[in-house]
Enzyme design. Structure first.
Site, PDB file in Angstrom:
ATOM      1  N   GLU A  87     -35.809 -30.529-112.177  1.00 61.60           N
ATOM      2  CA  GLU A  87     -35.210 -31.639-111.435  1.00 61.60           C
ATOM      3  C   GLU A  87     -35.097 -32.922-112.251  1.00 61.60           C
ATOM      4  O   GLU A  87     -34.095 -33.628-112.186  1.00 61.60           O
ATOM      5  CB  GLU A  87     -36.021 -31.912-110.152  1.00 61.60           C
ATOM      6  CG  GLU A  87     -35.810 -30.910-109.028  1.00 61.60           C
ATOM      7  CD  GLU A  87     -36.580 -29.601-109.180  1.00 61.60           C
ATOM      8  OE1 GLU A  87     -37.290 -29.449-110.204  1.00 61.60           O
ATOM      9  OE2 GLU A  87     -36.462 -28.738-108.301  1.00 61.60           O
ATOM     10  N   HIS A 145     -43.310 -28.906 -98.262  1.00 63.71           N
ATOM     11  CA  HIS A 145     -41.861 -28.726 -98.079  1.00 63.71           C
ATOM     12  C   HIS A 145     -41.351 -29.397 -96.809  1.00 63.71           C
ATOM     13  O   HIS A 145     -40.339 -28.966 -96.255  1.00 63.71           O
ATOM     14  CB  HIS A 145     -41.510 -27.233 -98.004  1.00 63.71           C
ATOM     15  CG  HIS A 145     -41.380 -26.557 -99.335  1.00 63.71           C
ATOM     16  ND1 HIS A 145     -42.419 -26.441-100.217  1.00 63.71           N
ATOM     17  CD2 HIS A 145     -40.338 -25.944 -99.939  1.00 63.71           C
ATOM     18  CE1 HIS A 145     -42.017 -25.769-101.289  1.00 63.71           C
ATOM     19  NE2 HIS A 145     -40.754 -25.461-101.140  1.00 63.71           N
TER      20      HIS A 145
HETATM   21  C1  LIG Z   1     -40.094 -28.170-108.478  1.00 60.11           C
HETATM   22  C2  LIG Z   1     -39.499 -27.126-107.611  1.00 60.11           C
HETATM   23  N1  LIG Z   1     -38.167 -26.913-107.674  1.00 60.11           N
HETATM   24  C3  LIG Z   1     -37.583 -25.973-106.912  1.00 60.11           C
HETATM   25  C4  LIG Z   1     -38.320 -25.212-106.039  1.00 60.11           C
HETATM   26  C5  LIG Z   1     -37.649 -24.196-105.131  1.00 60.11           C
HETATM   27  N2  LIG Z   1     -37.960 -22.840-105.564  1.00 60.11           N
HETATM   28  C6  LIG Z   1     -38.933 -22.132-104.982  1.00 60.11           C
HETATM   29  S1  LIG Z   1     -39.129 -20.649-105.686  1.00 60.11           S
HETATM   30  C7  LIG Z   1     -37.906 -20.925-106.787  1.00 60.11           C
HETATM   31  C8  LIG Z   1     -37.556 -19.878-107.792  1.00 60.11           C
HETATM   32  C9  LIG Z   1     -38.678 -19.580-108.698  1.00 60.11           C
HETATM   33  O1  LIG Z   1     -38.371 -18.500-109.483  1.00 60.11           O
HETATM   34  P1  LIG Z   1     -39.462 -17.771-110.360  1.00 60.11           P
HETATM   35  O2  LIG Z   1     -40.265 -18.771-111.101  1.00 60.11           O
HETATM   36  O3  LIG Z   1     -38.774 -16.755-111.165  1.00 60.11           O
HETATM   37  O4  LIG Z   1     -40.462 -17.109-109.326  1.00 60.11           O
HETATM   38  P2  LIG Z   1     -40.183 -15.972-108.246  1.00 60.11           P
HETATM   39  O5  LIG Z   1     -39.798 -16.696-106.989  1.00 60.11           O
HETATM   40  O6  LIG Z   1     -39.137 -15.103-108.773  1.00 60.11           O
HETATM   41  O7  LIG Z   1     -41.494 -15.297-108.078  1.00 60.11           O
HETATM   42  C10 LIG Z   1     -37.338 -22.174-106.591  1.00 60.11           C
HETATM   43  C11 LIG Z   1     -36.228 -22.732-107.362  1.00 60.11           C
HETATM   44  C12 LIG Z   1     -39.706 -25.482-105.991  1.00 60.11           C
HETATM   45  N3  LIG Z   1     -40.491 -24.820-105.157  1.00 60.11           N
HETATM   46  N4  LIG Z   1     -40.247 -26.408-106.785  1.00 60.11           N
END
Ligand SMILES: Cc1ncc(C[n+]2csc(CCOP(=O)(O)OP(=O)(O)O)c2C)c(N)n1
Ligand SMILES: Cc1ncc(C[n+]2csc(CCOP(=O)(O)OP(=O)(O)O)c2C)c(N)n1
Ligand SMILES: [Mg+2]
Ligand SMILES: [Mg+2]
Lengths: 338, 315, 338, 315
Positions: A74, A143
């Site tokens: 971000e 959230h």
């Molecule tokens: C700082 C932040 N940005 C965006 C999000 C929203 N978000 C939650 S899970 C996710 C994807 C994460 O992907 P990954 O690290 O591959 O983990 P996975 O969900 O596949 O286990 C996002 C963008 C968040 N929780 N925190």
């Protein structure tokens, strides 16, 4: 998926139609991207599936190359938007949950508002940051913040808060057209709410103008986001009790339309601020302070209906409901002033 | 490739920067400059050499250690002095000060006092250039210590994924404030960090302006041809402390002296075959220019609150 | 270098001595590290040369292994401190300039205050974050914010602001001993200021208690940080005009000692808030709002002496001086109420 | 090294996690669980295998996709169900919900809904253990997409520089929300990113629990011996969408099916030489346990506002 894009497309420009808050956001993005090819939408997963909150349906298909999925970073992608904005583009950045705004803290506090100033006014920074906040979704402690007042003490920024579909449409278009950086807050609990929207130029909100959503004479209720919605419902309930409430959706925290609020309170003598945030450090306290310093003649001391100062937002559904100001709580605070 | 005329101009520019910063110290003593300054003495070959590889319509972002870069980009010396003295005629109208030398008309989009903040802006400018169908390129400067902050990696990754025409220049001067690189940084060569973000990284002798110019020229060419971003680590050294108040006592004995033997101005001077007399004459001439310019800058008025109010909002 | 450590060491525990604000910070760190070996100091360049503001002189020599220089990564090293704090240590984190707090935005807004809560109270998070803010140093737009109110709307945090050497000593010790995360703000313009400090247990500040630094009957001035200092000077000037001003150094923004302020304003009927921040969204507005909601009987409407809402902090020395509330401006605001 | 008894326990635990999460879906339909959930189905070998390598007094931090990790660490299933239903008996007293399964008594210090936030906490716990002279180790889990956020690199760098006894486990399930790795991430192998921060990184087959256990065991041993941090990239796959509302339509055809052939439960089952009947019987038994546990959890009260007020401040 496509139904929503169609729904917003079918709307005749200039006419008033009922749109959901979600459709209103979508329509604003569509209309600005249509009119100005410098406008881009960027953020995490903004393209596929219409984005996480389905506000972006149809955009990636309609504006290829102008809806950009970013990595999870971000702070950096707001900085990237700054770089774009000073070189001829007008990026709209989506921050999926307002709770991720602090992740971009440096970009929001130190860069966006200061960029133009530090250069001695050499450039302008037309970046719009949309972010989606608020409770009632059972998303838990990290959230559910509205975050609306976190950045209100920052000269250089403009801050909009959308409480209705008309606001969601009109404020977002105003934000995108503005030459200055604008944070605009949407509320995830409002996406399904329907309301009248004037599509087209006539529907674009004036920067820094609050909206009197209901006129009244006995008490003024000032609110934002979901609380604007609940304040209208509270005003209905109050009307049944014979109390005439004026409901103001503040719409902008910076510039803050203290004049509209003052004029209303001069008429009613009574004020309730309804806010989905703790009172301390927020716009509600600022409104009450500025009116008081201005020497307003309170018929009875103003009240705030706010999140508790000694609690965080819990997951447990019944507790979440218990702490977010309800329609009843707003109506009661207003009644108590009479 | 580079003519000796150009190389002489580099030499001049490096001396200008050196003497400009000497003068800044003087003005400080006189109370005409306040706050803090971060001098780039010893690192002049990086800014001058790198910026020599840019086109006039390219973009760059710099840091609080940015006097040299601004002058190298052709920002008026008078506007720089005026800025340091808080005058309305300063390159930022007097509101920026030492840490924010900016000249958007020269593509110098900003100078940042927060570590890492300039990188995303450069990536954004580069992506913007690409989306608008131009072949402009962006250059961004940062320090070694700054590569430990997350934004550094985030910006590299985004540049890679979006194939942004941007070149990242890390000026590795071995210290971040009082901390030697080793104490805060898990790698000895910052260039290593490029690979983690899918872009080429290489090491350049930052005291050798020809090496700097060549390496940056290549990276800029690559970016301009649409082949993506790259990172260049310039090995260099600051002759002064971190900022005005730092006597730099943390340096091991002899380190400064060893690096002074590789003063980039001397090194370039030697290849230009300038006689001692020529060098002295040039220096005198530039000293005069610097003194006169500082005097002119002094006479400008400070800005008014009304003037600077217009710098906050554009509308 | 060593003179300062010696100066603070020479002080007899329990006795009142004059220390500079800088020495007071140093003494607090020394005393807590001495008494509790779980206490650590960490941050950028906190060790060598006594740290950037020379507050840490002598500590790395005296407490080897407990003064830790970090890489430049504010968000992460506050997170590291959280991990330490829930496993038996009591880290004090130094954030060199308050303008770098937003760089650590996630750690400060989403993690520190919420960590204990989200776990259902399984652990406590005794982290102290010291940060150095404020203007007058000609550090320009990105190095001059006090930042004091940025985080005041966050339940789960405690927030202290040191306006005097006694506050710098007593608040920092209280912060380190507290079981909860505490942000403590120091002001870089105060480091050279001398004042009486009670060294030792007796000098430790009570959490959540404001300090009445001067008693008076005509008008209450509430302030923090450098403004606390200037408010005292303003009170002197007012006394010469025959105006008796009560000066309150707020000391804590969370918990906020509204009771002390209320008691004072109930006595004086008049209030000036003197703040080195814009009024909107800050503690000054909160104080006025809460008093007003509580039904206070204002003799004349309260006033705020604040940073201008339409400007950022400029480098140019004369302009920086022009916008930061001066002793005169505070005194004038107070006089105007009479 | 690992006995078949232990491996049977892993098998049981993986089936428990799988059926627990199936049940969560059911409870959602019944309206007993609200909000969102992020299931780890398909990734169970990573949590169970990695956590098997820990000592009872070691530390770990996990993410919003943490049901499996909590159960693997021995957090009571009833407390987990209760948490999801917002009951006072939940592992976080009902205030955390799906994204924050925590059990400090088991060293499970926290589960984070903000990408990257758990890493520094694990590094801090590891440094703390070291400073206090214990040989405890910390493990931290995160996703592939999360390696694009700056905190990831910052934490790795700090761990390296401070030689923290921590092991970083990246569960590379090929997607971050709806985005395939390639679209957001400049490297194909996350293990590449370790080098940029001075620590060893290796790639592990995350569907093969023996491989996971061995690799983590080695890394944990290294950390415990004071030899520093390391990173392990687990190649894995989530069988469900990102979160409850995601039908995962963005996956190329056949991808899910191909990965289902490498279901970690099936793979381990095959090596255990369990007959189909044995497997079915075990599953039935666990299903019964899951159903009974959920029922018991349901009957607990929701917390009161007074109760949760005590969770905000400790003093
Ligand atoms: C700082 C932040 N940005 C965006 C999000 C929203 N978000 C939650 S899970 C996710 C994807 C994460 O992907 P990954 O690290 O591959 O983990 P996975 O969900 O596949 O286990 C996002 C963008 C968040 N929780 N925190
Ligand atoms: C986010 C942030 N943290 C800390 C600082 C304070 N600071 C200013 S310069 C500096 C050292 C930077 O070192 P390096 O990147 O090597 O650049 P150099 O100063 O050597 O040119 C630090 C820590 C800052 N400006 N921003
Ligand atoms: Mg350096
Ligand atoms: Mg993933």
């Amino acid at each position: 998926m496509s139904t929503q894009a169609e729904a917003t497309e079918r709307t005749v420009p200039g006419a008033t139609t009922d749109l959901t808050y979600r459709e209103a956001v979508n329509a604003a993005l569509q209309d600005e991207m249509e009119q100005d090819e410098r406008v881009l939408l960027m953020g995490e997963d903004v393209g596929a599936e219409g984005g996480v909150f389905k506000t972006n349906t149809g955009l990636i298909e309609r504006f290829p190359g102008r809806v950009l999925n970013t990595p999870i970073c971000e702070n950096t992608f707001i900085g990237v938007a700054i770089g774009m904005s000073v070189t001829g583009l007008r990026p709209v950045v989506e921050i999926m949950f307002s709770d991720f705004l602090p992740t971009a803290g440096d970009a929001i506090v130190e860069e966006l508002p200061k960029f133009r100033f530090m250069s001695g006014g050499q450039c302008s920074v037309p970046v719009t940051v949309r972010s989606i906040g608020g409770g009632t979704g059972r998303f838990g402690t990290q959230h559910s913040a509205t975050g609306e007042s976190w950045f209100m003490g920052l000269p250089g920024l403009k801050i909009a808060v959308a409480g209705t579909p008309a606001g969601a449409y009109g404020l977002l278009r105003a934000a995108i057209r503005d030459e200055d950086p604008v944070l605009i807050f949407e509320h995830k609990g409002l996406y399904g709410r329907k309301g009248p929207v004037v599509r087209g130029e006539a529907g674009i909100a004036a920067v820094g103008k609050a909206s009197i959503d209901r006129e009244g004479t006995d008490v003024t209720i000032v609110s934002t986001l979901l609380m604007a919605d609940r304040s209208l419902a509270a005003a209905e309930a109050l009307a049944e009790q014979g109390v005439s409430a004026e409901v103001i959706d503040l719409r902008w925290l910076r510039p803050l339309d203290i004049d509209t609020v003052r004029a209303s309170v001069e008429k009613t003598g009574r004020l309730v601020v309804a806010e989905e945030q703790v009172h301390r450090g927020g716009w509600g306290a600022t409104v009450i302070s500025e009116l008081t310093m201005g020497g307003i003649d309170w018929t009875s001391p103003p009240r705030a209906v706010s999140l508790p100062d000694h609690l965080l937002i819990p997951y447990s559904p019944s507790l979440e409901d218990a702490i977010i100001p309800s329609t009843d709580a707003i109506a009661e605070a207003a009644s108590a002033l009479l | 490739m580079t003519t000796n005329e150009e190389r002489l101009a580099w030499y001049r520019r490096m001396v200008e920067i050196r003497l400009f910063e000497e003068k800044v110290q003087e003005l400080f003593m006189e109370g005409l400059v306040e706050g803090t300054t971060h001098l780039c003495q010893g690192q002049e070959a990086v800014s001058v050499g790198a910026i020599a590889a840019l086109r006039a319509d390219d973009y760059l972002t710099i840091t609080y250690r940015g006097h040299g870069h601004a002058l190298a980009r052709g920002v008026s010396m008078e506007a720089c002095f005026a800025e340091l003295m808080g005058r309305a005629t300063g390159c930022c109208g007097g509101v920026g000060g030492s840490m924010h030398f900016t000249d958007v008309s020269r593509g110098l989009l900003g100078a940042f006092a927060i570590i890492g903040a300039g990188l995303p802006v450069a990536v954004g400018a580069a992506v913007s250039a690409k989306l608008q169908g131009t072949d402009r390129v962006a250059l961004t400067f940062m320090g070694d210590g700054g590569t430990n902050i997350g934004t550094f990696h985030e910006a590299l990754n985004m540049a890679s994924v979006w194939k942004a025409p941007v070149v990242f220049i890390v000026e590795n001067n071995l210290y971040g404030e009082y901390s030697p690189l080793r104490e805060t940084t898990a790698v000895d060569d910052i260039a290593e960090r490029a690979k983690a973000n899918g872009l080429p990284g290489s090491i350049v002798d930052g005291q050798d302006i020809d090496a700097v110019r060549d390496a940056v020229g290549e990276a800029v060419g690559r970016a301009r041809r649409g082949e993506g971003p790259s990172l260049l680590e310039m090995k260099t050294y600051r002759f002064r402390g971190h900022s005005r108040t730092d006597p730099a006592k943390y340096r091991p004995e002899g380190e400064l002296e060893a690096w002074k033997l590789r003063d980039p101005i001397t090194l370039l001077g030697a290849t230009l075959e300038l006689s001692d007399d020529d060098q002295a004459a040039l220096r005198d001439e530039i000293q005069q220019l610097v003194d006169d310019t500082a005097d002119r800058a002094k006479s400008a008025p400070t800005p008014t609150l009304e003037e600077i109010e217009a710098y906050v909002y554009a509308s």
